[in-house]
Design a protein around this motif. Structure first.
Motif, short mmCIF file in Angstrom:
data_model
loop_
_atom_site.label_atom_id
_atom_site.label_comp_id
_atom_site.label_asym_id
_atom_site.label_seq_id
_atom_site.Cartn_x
_atom_site.Cartn_y
_atom_site.Cartn_z
N GLY A 184 6.96 -65.89 20.32
CA GLY A 184 6.63 -67.22 19.83
C GLY A 184 5.14 -67.49 19.75
N ASN A 185 4.82 -68.73 19.43
CA ASN A 185 3.43 -69.13 19.25
C ASN A 185 2.61 -68.96 20.52
OD1 ASN A 185 3.88 -69.85 16.59
ND2 ASN A 185 4.28 -71.99 17.06
N ALA A 186 3.21 -69.24 21.65
CA ALA A 186 2.47 -69.10 22.91
C ALA A 186 2.05 -67.66 23.13
CB ALA A 186 3.32 -69.59 24.08
N ALA A 187 2.92 -66.72 22.79
CA ALA A 187 2.62 -65.31 22.99
C ALA A 187 1.51 -64.82 22.08
CB ALA A 187 3.87 -64.47 22.78
N ALA A 188 1.19 -65.58 21.05
CA ALA A 188 0.13 -65.20 20.12
C ALA A 188 -1.21 -65.85 20.44
CB ALA A 188 0.54 -65.56 18.68
N ASP A 189 -1.25 -66.69 21.43
CA ASP A 189 -2.49 -67.39 21.82
C ASP A 189 -3.30 -66.48 22.74
OD1 ASP A 189 -4.42 -68.94 23.18
OD2 ASP A 189 -3.17 -70.73 23.06
N SER A 213 4.50 -63.33 15.29
CA SER A 213 4.79 -63.30 13.86
C SER A 213 3.93 -62.23 13.19
CB SER A 213 4.54 -64.66 13.23
OG SER A 213 3.17 -64.99 13.30
N PRO A 214 4.41 -61.66 12.10
CA PRO A 214 3.66 -60.60 11.43
C PRO A 214 2.23 -60.97 11.08
CG PRO A 214 5.87 -60.72 10.53
CD PRO A 214 5.70 -61.90 11.46
N SER A 215 1.98 -62.22 10.78
CA SER A 215 0.63 -62.64 10.41
C SER A 215 -0.33 -62.63 11.60
CB SER A 215 0.65 -64.03 9.78
OG SER A 215 1.09 -64.99 10.71
N CYS A 225 -3.72 -60.24 17.44
CA CYS A 225 -3.31 -60.06 18.84
C CYS A 225 -3.60 -58.65 19.32
CB CYS A 225 -1.83 -60.39 19.00
SG CYS A 225 -1.46 -62.13 18.77
N ARG A 226 -3.35 -57.67 18.49
CA ARG A 226 -3.63 -56.29 18.85
C ARG A 226 -5.11 -56.08 19.14
NH1 ARG A 226 -1.21 -52.16 14.79
NH2 ARG A 226 0.69 -52.91 15.78
N GLN A 227 -5.96 -56.64 18.27
CA GLN A 227 -7.40 -56.53 18.48
C GLN A 227 -7.84 -57.22 19.78
OE1 GLN A 227 -8.73 -58.11 14.73
NE2 GLN A 227 -8.99 -56.07 13.85
N PHE A 228 -7.23 -58.36 20.06
CA PHE A 228 -7.58 -59.09 21.27
C PHE A 228 -7.19 -58.27 22.52
CE2 PHE A 228 -6.69 -61.95 24.80
CZ PHE A 228 -7.94 -62.52 24.95
N VAL A 229 -5.98 -57.74 22.53
CA VAL A 229 -5.52 -56.94 23.67
C VAL A 229 -6.43 -55.74 23.88
CG1 VAL A 229 -3.65 -55.48 24.52
CG2 VAL A 229 -3.13 -57.73 23.54
#
Length: 70
Positions: A32-37, A55-57, A62-66
């Motif tokens: 969800g949205n929380a997991a993308a923050d 979400s795909p977008s 997220c990958r770059q942030f991790v």
């Protein structure tokens, strides 16, 4: 306006669920949205989450942030 996943009570609940899952050697994920923050991602990783689903977008962001956390 009624939903705030960064509210301290919500964060405490999520942290507790992750910790209990880790104690039982049970896979735990969040979507969800929380997991993308990014602020939430950092906490989830710190708490020991196994997987996030976004979400795909949001995947690349997220990958770059991790990766930046390593």
């Amino acid at each position: 306006d009624l939903y705030d996943y960064m509210h301290p009570a919500v964060l405490a609940l999520i942290e507790n669920v992750i910790k209990r899952a880790r104690e039982k050697n049970t896979w735990i994920g969040m979507c969800g949205n929380a997991a993308a923050d990014p602020a939430m991602i950092e906490k989830l990783i710190e708490w020991g989450i196994d997987e996030i689903s976004v979400s795909p977008s949001k995947v690349l962001e997220c990958r770059q942030f991790v990766r930046s956390l390593a």
